[in-house]
Design an enzyme around this catalytic site. Structure first.
Site, PDB file in Angstrom:
ATOM      1  N   GLY A   1     -13.217 -48.002  15.015  1.00 24.41           N
ATOM      2  CA  GLY A   1     -11.846 -47.918  14.569  1.00 24.41           C
ATOM      3  C   GLY A   1     -11.908 -48.621  13.158  1.00 24.41           C
ATOM      4  O   GLY A   1     -12.903 -49.467  13.106  1.00 24.41           O
TER       5      GLY A   1
ATOM      6  N   GLY B   1      -9.544 -50.332  10.018  1.00 23.28           N
ATOM      7  CA  GLY B   1      -8.062 -50.433   9.403  1.00 23.28           C
ATOM      8  C   GLY B   1      -8.125 -51.560   8.247  1.00 23.28           C
ATOM      9  O   GLY B   1      -8.964 -51.853   7.820  1.00 23.28           O
TER      10      GLY B   1
ATOM     11  N   PHE C   1      -7.410 -54.304   8.324  1.00 20.66           N
ATOM     12  CA  PHE C   1      -7.850 -55.687   8.815  1.00 20.66           C
ATOM     13  C   PHE C   1      -9.213 -55.894   8.918  1.00 20.66           C
ATOM     14  O   PHE C   1      -9.810 -57.019   9.153  1.00 20.66           O
ATOM     15  CB  PHE C   1      -6.997 -56.297   9.930  1.00 20.66           C
ATOM     16  CG  PHE C   1      -5.404 -55.927   9.766  1.00 20.66           C
ATOM     17  CD1 PHE C   1      -4.857 -57.126   9.213  1.00 20.66           C
ATOM     18  CD2 PHE C   1      -4.912 -54.996  10.467  1.00 20.66           C
ATOM     19  CE1 PHE C   1      -3.390 -56.882   9.051  1.00 20.66           C
ATOM     20  CE2 PHE C   1      -3.455 -54.790  10.116  1.00 20.66           C
ATOM     21  CZ  PHE C   1      -2.676 -55.654   9.469  1.00 20.66           C
TER      22      PHE C   1
ATOM     23  N   ASP D   1       3.346 -52.218   9.439  1.00 20.14           N
ATOM     24  CA  ASP D   1       2.413 -51.471   9.262  1.00 20.14           C
ATOM     25  C   ASP D   1       2.308 -50.205  10.420  1.00 20.14           C
ATOM     26  O   ASP D   1       1.418 -49.960  10.991  1.00 20.14           O
ATOM     27  CB  ASP D   1       0.889 -51.767   8.924  1.00 20.14           C
ATOM     28  CG  ASP D   1       0.047 -50.632   8.293  1.00 20.14           C
ATOM     29  OD1 ASP D   1       0.804 -49.719   7.826  1.00 20.14           O
ATOM     30  OD2 ASP D   1      -0.975 -50.981   8.323  1.00 20.14           O
TER      31      ASP D   1
END
Ligand SMILES: *[C@@H]1O[C@H](CO)[C@@H](O)[C@H](O)[C@H]1NC(C)=O
Ligand SMILES: *[C@@H]1O[C@H](CO)[C@@H](O)[C@H](O)[C@H]1NC(C)=O
Ligand SMILES: *[C@@H]1O[C@H](CO)[C@@H](O)[C@H](O)[C@H]1NC(C)=O
Ligand SMILES: *[C@@H]1O[C@H](CO)[C@@H](O)[C@H](O)[C@H]1NC(C)=O
Ligand SMILES: *[C@@H]1O[C@H](CO)[C@@H](O)[C@H](O)[C@H]1NC(C)=O
Ligand SMILES: *[C@@H]1O[C@H](CO)[C@@H](O)[C@H](O)[C@H]1NC(C)=O
Length: 805
Positions: A519, A521, A523, A636
């Site tokens: 994944g 994202g 961050f 978020d």
């Protein structure tokens, strides 16, 4: 002679009939008047005709209740009764006498009830238009009145002084003394409590008005007043009022009453006088707020009977259900105790290995917060089950901040969504069908067993008083109280959570040098890895790349906050690495990917599953906002940040990180966190950022879950309806809900749930944050505990939708 007697009797009868006729017109009743209990018995009406005094037939065959009722209401609502504990047989008689006041005798002439010895001679009775039956002497001095001897109901103009008591009836149709009381105590508090019926010993209260003042008694309450305008309040000695009724409908147009219901809820009701449409009593307010949770005395069974589970209905009244494998002790008393259909014995079988004899019924968010005898901590769920399984005394294990072992009878049972734990109910194999019922969905038909519906919740089951019965054979011996003191982990030096500290090298090894990316994202990148911890566990390692480099303290603080969260709808943080430039977080790995893949994939996922996922996310957010130690605003929320576990339970990820990022770059609060399509308008408006930004994003996502469509689909580019939320609101307004779900037959067949969810979604995306509900309200609305009002236009201030920004 016979003629004379006959004439005399005739005259007396004439006089009586005349007197009774008088009584019917002005509410006054002369001494000597009487009524015989028959099906068509007359009654003594007040002058307005609104109230009647006389006999009401009981369900108990051929028996009658001497009572006062609202005569103009078809259902003849009873507001006072004399002989609840002693129903009067047919042909019983009530007579107004000079020396004893009202006297009720059975056909044989035996006394059933009387208004008692009075300080004077009654000259007449009056059925007043207020609903008060008054006995007065020749100087109109009041010798007795029903208002001073209330049963379960108070009426406007009625006053309860210190020492006054209102008692519930046994059940809706049984007028025997019930186990709940409303009392105005000497200290000035109005309280609700249950009692022990044979002796009337009062147990701890489950509601208190807080109108006592030990330091200055002139500030304490001394009267409960239900005034003629329909307002109920506690009057303090200093003249100040403590209002129970905030707004009342006018008494000219509405009847009022306040009744301590047989289930222990004290409610003020109103009823329209005008006979238009369907009329019924509706609630103005009721106390306590949540009887299932508020009622937690050490003694007594709680709101429901022993071994039962209480569930708050939308009208704030409790519903009681036996767990599976248990049956009502008295089939006619749904609110009574339950008994197991099986026996858990410590003889013979107790020596046998119990592991293959017993099984557990798992009840999510069900608790019996008393009846404990052991607590284990730390312990995991499996060990908790095992310890109960192998303990022949153990009937239930509650896994919630440790493992609580409980014995029968279980008391104060409740379904409590704030509990954040589960109960394992032990039963011999075969007694409970092993194919467990699916979790109850709102709108589904009720099963006879437990219905899982949330109530408004006090998060407080951890600090209840634990009650231990000492001496198993001596039921009335001494008691020891023990406060369950929770070990609160103090912040401060270092990390005092269960988090593990990893070195960078360990994590590099676990992820095979950050090889498998799962994944990516806002961050940083997430990698899959494996570790040895007894057995092999799969982990997700998140490499944070945007965290401010010198924010070591912030990082530690945030990690600590995240590490202290525990909720089944959150992704669990296992550990972290904080080594020089490297900041990594280690999470449990969830196998079923993100909600985004689930929703927007090729085939439309199951409707029920989608509803469960929406509920799960709502509960997780409620926890972050209101129930964990430090409030966490996610900032978020979107389907990419919701992961699904093996059982497709929703698990929120990436929470607690927003703060770390607010530090970076601009260091201003105006740097927008979040993702286009899900961002609340206040981010653009320089308005304070509150938990309501998450509510907004949740609302967008809820509508996506309903429709299985992205809010703003840039790739497909829906020409007609580019923004899902706008379209959804239009469809809601036009009443064309079915077009939103296309060919989703499951959803079509459940249109009421669909509408409820959609309304909740629209409430959540209101432009004005203060109009949006809290997550607590959202969960209640989703689960059908509270009504969802018609949803207003979400964009009242803008002519264009917010996505143009
Ligand atoms: C009402 O309930 C009481 C207590 O359970 C019981 O003894 C009594 O028989 C009931 N009365 C009627 C009329 O059913
Ligand atoms: C009936 O009630 C009214 C209003 O409270 C009161 O003024 C009146 O005195 C009452 N009548 C009797 C006979 O008590
Ligand atoms: C008690 O309270 C009243 C008004 O609330 C105040 O006037 C009075 O002085 C107080 N008495 C004492 C002893 O504090
Ligand atoms: C009844 O009480 C309410 C609230 O305290 C008050 O506003 C109202 O004026 C009262 N009505 C009367 C008739 O005293
Ligand atoms: C009125 O109430 C009856 C029964 O309580 C119900 O069957 C009927 O549908 C109701 N009518 C309306 C218009 O609500
Ligand atoms: C143990 O349980 C089994 C099956 O439930 C039973 O047949 C056996 O007699 C039991 N043994 C003892 C010692 O009670």
């Amino acid at each position: 002679m016979a003629t004379a007697i006959f004439t005399l009797m005739f005259l007396v009868t004439m006089v009586l009939l005349q007197l009774m006729a008088v009584a019917q017109t002005n509410g006054s009743v002369p001494v000597g008047a009487f009524i015989t209990a028959t099906d068509d018995a007359p009654s003594w009406l007040s002058s307005s005709g609104e109230f009647a005094f006389g006999f009401q037939p009981l369900e108990y065959k051929d028996h009658f209740l001497l009572s006062i009722w609202y005569a103009e209401i078809p259902a003849k609502t009873i507001v006072w009764y004399a002989n609840g504990d002693n129903p009067a047989p047919r042909e019983s008689k009530v007579e107004l006498t000079g020396d004893l006041g009202l006297v009720l005798t059975d056909p044989q002439g035996n006394l059933i009830w009387s208004s008692g010895s009075l300080l004077g001679t009654v000259s007449s009775g009056v059925m007043n238009d207020t609903g008060n039956f008054v006995l007065q002497n020749s100087n109109s001095f009041r010798l007795w009145e029903s208002f001073s001897n209330p049963t379960d109901t108070l009426l406007p103009t009625q006053i309860m002084e210190v020492g006054g008591v209102v008692s519930s009836r046994r059940t809706e149709t049984n007028f025997s003394l019930g186990r709940f009381q409303l009392r105005l105590l000497d200290d000035g508090n109005l309280v609700l409590n249950s009692m022990n019926l044979p002796t009337k010993f009062a147990y701890d209260d489950y509601y208190t008005s807080g109108t006592s003042d030990a330091s200055n008694s002139s500030n304490s309450g001394y009267r409960l007043i239900f005034n003629e305008s329909g307002y109920m309040y506690i009057l303090r000695r200093n003249g100040l009022r403590e209002d129970l009724t905030k707004t009342a409908l006018p008494t000219t147009d509405f009847y009022h009453r306040a009744t301590l219901n047989f289930d222990g809820v004290f409610t003020q009701y109103f009823y329209p006088k005008a006979s238009r449409g369907n009329r019924s009593w509706s609630s103005v307010w009721s106390k306590p707020d949540d009887i299932c949770v508020n009622m937690q005395a050490d003694l007594g069974s709680g709101a429901c009977g022993y071994n039962s589970i209480c569930n708050l209905k939308a009208d704030k009244r409790p519903e009681c259900n036996c767990p599976q494998g248990f049956s009502l002790l008295d089939q006619n008393d749904k609110y009574g105790s339950c008994i197991p259909d099986f026996e858990l014995s410590c003889r013979d079988d107790g020596l046998n290995s119990t592991e293959d004899q017993y099984d557990f019924l798992e009840l999510i968010n069900v608790d019996w917060p008393t009846s404990d005898y052991e607590r284990y901590k730390p312990i995991n769920e499996d060990e908790c089950r095992k310890s109960c399984l192998n303990d022949c005394l153990c009937s239930v294990a509650i896994f919630r901040d440790g493992c609580w072992k409980k014995k029968l009878p279980l008391s104060n049972g409740r379904y409590d969504i704030g509990m954040n734990g589960k109960a394992f109910l032990k039963f011999p194999k075969g007694y409970v069908p092993l194919d467990r019922p699916p979790p109850q969905l709102p709108g589904e038909k009720k099963k006879p067993d437990i219905k899982f519906i949330t109530g408004s919740v006090v998060l407080g089951t951890s600090v209840f008083v634990n009650f231990v019965l000492v001496g198993a054979f001596c039921l009335t011996s001494s008691f020891i109280y023990r406060k369950k003191t929770e070990k609160v982990q103090e912040g401060g030096s270092g990390l005092e959570t269960n988090l593990r500290y990893f070195t960078y090298k360990e994590l590099a090894e676990a992820t095979n040098d950050f090889k498998e990316e799962v994944g990516r994202g806002g961050f940083g990148v997430v990698y899959k890895g494996t570790m040895q911890a007894g057995s092999t566990i799969v982990v997700a390692v998140k490499k944070l790349d945007k965290v401010v480099q010198d924010g070591e303290k912030e990082f530690k603080t945030e990690v600590q906050v995240i590490g202290q969260t525990h909720h089944k709808n959150l992704v669990r943080l296992l550990g972290f690495c904080d080594e020089g430039q490297n900041r990594l977080l280690v999470y449990e790995f969830l196998s079923n990917g993100t909600l985004a893949n689930f929703l927007f994939g090729c085939s439309k996922p199951n409707w029920k599953q989608r509803i469960q996922i929406a509920f799960g996310i709502a509960r997780g957010l409620l926890y972050l906002h209101e129930e964990c130690g430090t409030q966490i605003i996610h900032c978020d929320i979107k389907p990419q940040n919701i992961l699904l576990d093996n059982y497709y339970n929703a698990r929120i990820s990436d929470f607690g990180l927003a703060k770390l990022l607010v530090m970076d770059q601009s260091k201003t609060q105006t740097a927008i966190r979040g993702t286009k399509g899900y961002v609340a308008p206040e981010w653009f408006r320089n308005r304070p950022i509150t938990v309501k930004v998450d509510v907004y994003s949740f609302g967008v996502m809820l509508i996506e879950i309903i429709c299985c469509r992205r809010n703003v689909d840039l790739e497909i580019g829906e020409a007609e309806n580019p923004v899902l939320t706008d379209w959804a609101y239009d469809c809601y307004m036009n009443g064309s809900l079915d077009v939103l779900i296309g060919d989703d037959m499951e959803a079509k067949n459940d249109i009421s749930t669909l509408e409820r969810l959609l309304k909740v979604g629209i409430w959540c995306i209101q432009e004005d944050p203060s109009v949006r509900p809290t997550m607590r309200k959202v969960t209640q609305m989703l689960e059908g505990v509270v009504e969802v009002p018609a949803a207003p236009n979400p964009f009242p201030y803008s002519t264009i939708s917010k996505y143009s920004q």
